[in-house]
Enzyme design. Structure first.
Site, PDB file in Angstrom:
ATOM      1  N   ARG A   6      13.023   5.469  60.920  1.00  0.00           N
ATOM      2  CA  ARG A   6      12.843   6.884  60.770  1.00  0.00           C
ATOM      3  C   ARG A   6      13.958   7.300  61.114  1.00  0.00           C
ATOM      4  O   ARG A   6      14.362   7.178  62.515  1.00  0.00           O
ATOM      5  CB  ARG A   6      11.662   7.051  61.323  1.00  0.00           C
ATOM      6  N   GLN A  44       4.607   8.298  53.024  1.00  0.00           N
ATOM      7  CA  GLN A  44       3.820   9.781  53.137  1.00  0.00           C
ATOM      8  C   GLN A  44       3.232   9.966  51.403  1.00  0.00           C
ATOM      9  O   GLN A  44       2.066  10.119  51.402  1.00  0.00           O
ATOM     10  CB  GLN A  44       3.897  10.676  53.796  1.00  0.00           C
ATOM     11  N   ASP A  51       3.379  21.667  53.928  1.00  0.00           N
ATOM     12  CA  ASP A  51       4.173  20.956  54.993  1.00  0.00           C
ATOM     13  C   ASP A  51       4.718  22.031  56.122  1.00  0.00           C
ATOM     14  O   ASP A  51       4.802  23.140  55.606  1.00  0.00           O
ATOM     15  CB  ASP A  51       5.262  19.920  54.477  1.00  0.00           C
ATOM     16  N   HIS A  84      10.364  11.079  52.222  1.00  0.00           N
ATOM     17  CA  HIS A  84       9.213  10.507  53.036  1.00  0.00           C
ATOM     18  C   HIS A  84       8.471   9.496  52.223  1.00  0.00           C
ATOM     19  O   HIS A  84       7.156  10.062  51.911  1.00  0.00           O
ATOM     20  CB  HIS A  84       8.359  11.700  54.010  1.00  0.00           C
ATOM     21  N   CYS A 127       0.650  16.207  55.260  1.00  0.00           N
ATOM     22  CA  CYS A 127       0.906  15.046  55.946  1.00  0.00           C
ATOM     23  C   CYS A 127       0.778  14.917  57.461  1.00  0.00           C
ATOM     24  O   CYS A 127       0.587  14.066  57.922  1.00  0.00           O
ATOM     25  CB  CYS A 127       2.579  14.485  55.606  1.00  0.00           C
ATOM     26  N   ARG A 167      -2.355   5.625  55.587  1.00  0.00           N
ATOM     27  CA  ARG A 167      -1.011   5.391  55.580  1.00  0.00           C
ATOM     28  C   ARG A 167      -1.030   3.978  56.037  1.00  0.00           C
ATOM     29  O   ARG A 167      -0.253   3.030  55.658  1.00  0.00           O
ATOM     30  CB  ARG A 167      -0.608   6.183  57.020  1.00  0.00           C
TER      31      ARG A 167
HETATM   32  N1   CP Z   1       2.866  12.236  58.604  1.00  0.00           N
HETATM   33  C1   CP Z   1       3.760  11.426  59.536  1.00  0.00           C
HETATM   34  O1   CP Z   1       4.837  10.780  59.048  1.00  0.00           O
HETATM   35  O2   CP Z   1       3.410  11.748  60.859  1.00  0.00           O
HETATM   36  P1   CP Z   1       4.239  11.215  62.037  1.00  0.00           P
HETATM   37  O3   CP Z   1       5.367  12.183  62.320  1.00  0.00           O
HETATM   38  O4   CP Z   1       3.359  11.238  63.253  1.00  0.00           O
HETATM   39  O5   CP Z   1       4.643   9.765  61.842  1.00  0.00           O
HETATM   40  N1  NVA Z   2       8.742  17.145  57.085  1.00  0.00           N
HETATM   41  C1  NVA Z   2       8.075  17.065  58.191  1.00  0.00           C
HETATM   42  C2  NVA Z   2       7.442  15.801  58.095  1.00  0.00           C
HETATM   43  C3  NVA Z   2       6.811  15.009  59.302  1.00  0.00           C
HETATM   44  C4  NVA Z   2       6.077  14.065  59.045  1.00  0.00           C
HETATM   45  C5  NVA Z   2       9.403  16.548  59.059  1.00  0.00           C
HETATM   46  O1  NVA Z   2      10.475  15.870  58.548  1.00  0.00           O
HETATM   47  O2  NVA Z   2       9.470  16.854  60.069  1.00  0.00           O
END
Ligand code: CP
Ligand code: NVA
Length: 309
Positions: A102, A132, A224, A129, A264, A292
């Site tokens: 990530r 997700q 989101d 992502h 998400c 997930r």
């Molecule tokens: N939706 C999601 O990716 O959540 P986290 O940021 O908690 O991993």
């Molecule tokens: N768009 C959000 C998703 C978090 C899971 C971010 O990138 O923070």
């Protein structure tokens, strides 16, 4: 499957996505059936950003398949102090059997994939992502069965979630409408590729400024956060620019009667979604969160089982 990595849904065919969903369904139905599938294997989990769902679901998923997961915060590993992605990828490939990453820059994940000899799974970048979005379509598939001809409406920021949902829709045969305020539209390269995918799949991709147009007759309504991780300095401006962009009861009434609401998470009740909608029976947010685990187990199994180093 020919793939080494899972970086973007765009790289996968409709058939390959369907195979991952079938495996995820099997895994969800019988957790014990795959309890030795990744025995002795280790997944490294590189995090430059915070996480609840991704961290926990990948770690639990590895454990449930007999493997081990290693949390590698970029604050602690040398990558965060400037060691090159090249050296990090080469070194980690000598210890691990796969990496979930990530990151902020999407390029960090594509470079890891290029230089590592082991599978790289995208656990969220500023651009995409995919785990997700895969999960959201799997959750829709559980609810509706065949998704062909159905419609997903995404309302809000043209961000990583919007992009991965745009890549996913043609692969599952769904139409997608993305409504964003001016200045917050999706990345133009992603849009061009997703349009091409939609054309060849015979599905519709609409980008609009009208939330009503997007949500009309939708089977899935998704939103989101207005401010994603890394954009915190823009929070006040974004709150202003997104005012009126809340998924509320009125907006949900434009969708089909049996439509579901997705997010998400983490969510901000009273901002991108009203508490009334996210906490309503139409909301499937906790199914998404649970799924997930199953979908990522299927992805890890597909990439890592039977693969020697
Ligand atoms: N939706 C999601 O990716 O959540 P986290 O940021 O908690 O991993
Ligand atoms: N768009 C959000 C998703 C978090 C899971 C971010 O990138 O923070």
């Amino acid at each position: 499957m020919k793939h080494k990595d899972f970086v973007s849904i765009h790289d996968y065919s409709a058939q390959e996505i369907a195979e991952i969903f079938a495996l995820a369904k099997e895994m969800k139905a019988d957790r014990n059936k795959f309890s030795n599938a990744l025995r002795g294997k280790t997944l490294g989990m590189i995090f430059e950003k915070s996480s609840t769902r991704t961290r926990v679901s990948f770690e639990v998923g590895m454990f449930q398949m007999g493997g081990h997961a290693l949390f590698l915060s970029s604050r602690d590993i040398q990558l965060g102090r400037g060691e090159t992605i090249y050296d990090s990828a080469k070194v980690l490939s000598r210890y691990l059997d796969g990496i979930m990453a990530r990151t902020f820059a999407h390029k960090t994940v594509t470079e890891l994939a290029e230089y590592a000899s082991i599978p790289i799974i995208n656990g969220l970048t500023d651009l995409l992502h995919p785990c997700q979005a895969m999960t959201d379509y799997f959750t829709a598939f559980e609810k509706f069965g065949d998704l062909r001809g159905r419609k997903l409406a995404y309302v809000g920021d043209g961000n990583n979630m919007a992009h991965s949902l745009m890549y996913g829709a043609p692969k599952v045969g769904m139409d997608i409408a993305v409504a964003t305020p001016a200045g917050y539209g999706p990345d133009l390269e992603v849009l061009a590729r997703a349009e091409e995918d939609a054309r060849s799949a015979g599905t519709r991709l609409i980008v609009t400024r009208s939330i009503d147009e997007a949500v009309k007759d939708a089977d899935v309504v998704e939103t989101d956060v207005w401010t994603s991780m890394g954009q915190e300095a823009e929070t006040a401006k974004r709150e202003k620019d997104f005012s009126g962009w809340q998924v509320d009861k009125r907006l949900m009434s434009l969708a089909r009667n049996d439509a579901v609401f997705m997010h998400c998470l983490p969510a901000h009740r009273g901002e991108e979604v009203s508490a009334e909608v996210i906490d309503s029976p139409q909301s499937v947010i906790y199914d998404e969160a649970e799924n997930r685990l199953h979908v990522q187990k299927a992805i890890m199994h597909t990439l890592m089982a039977g693969r020697g180093r």
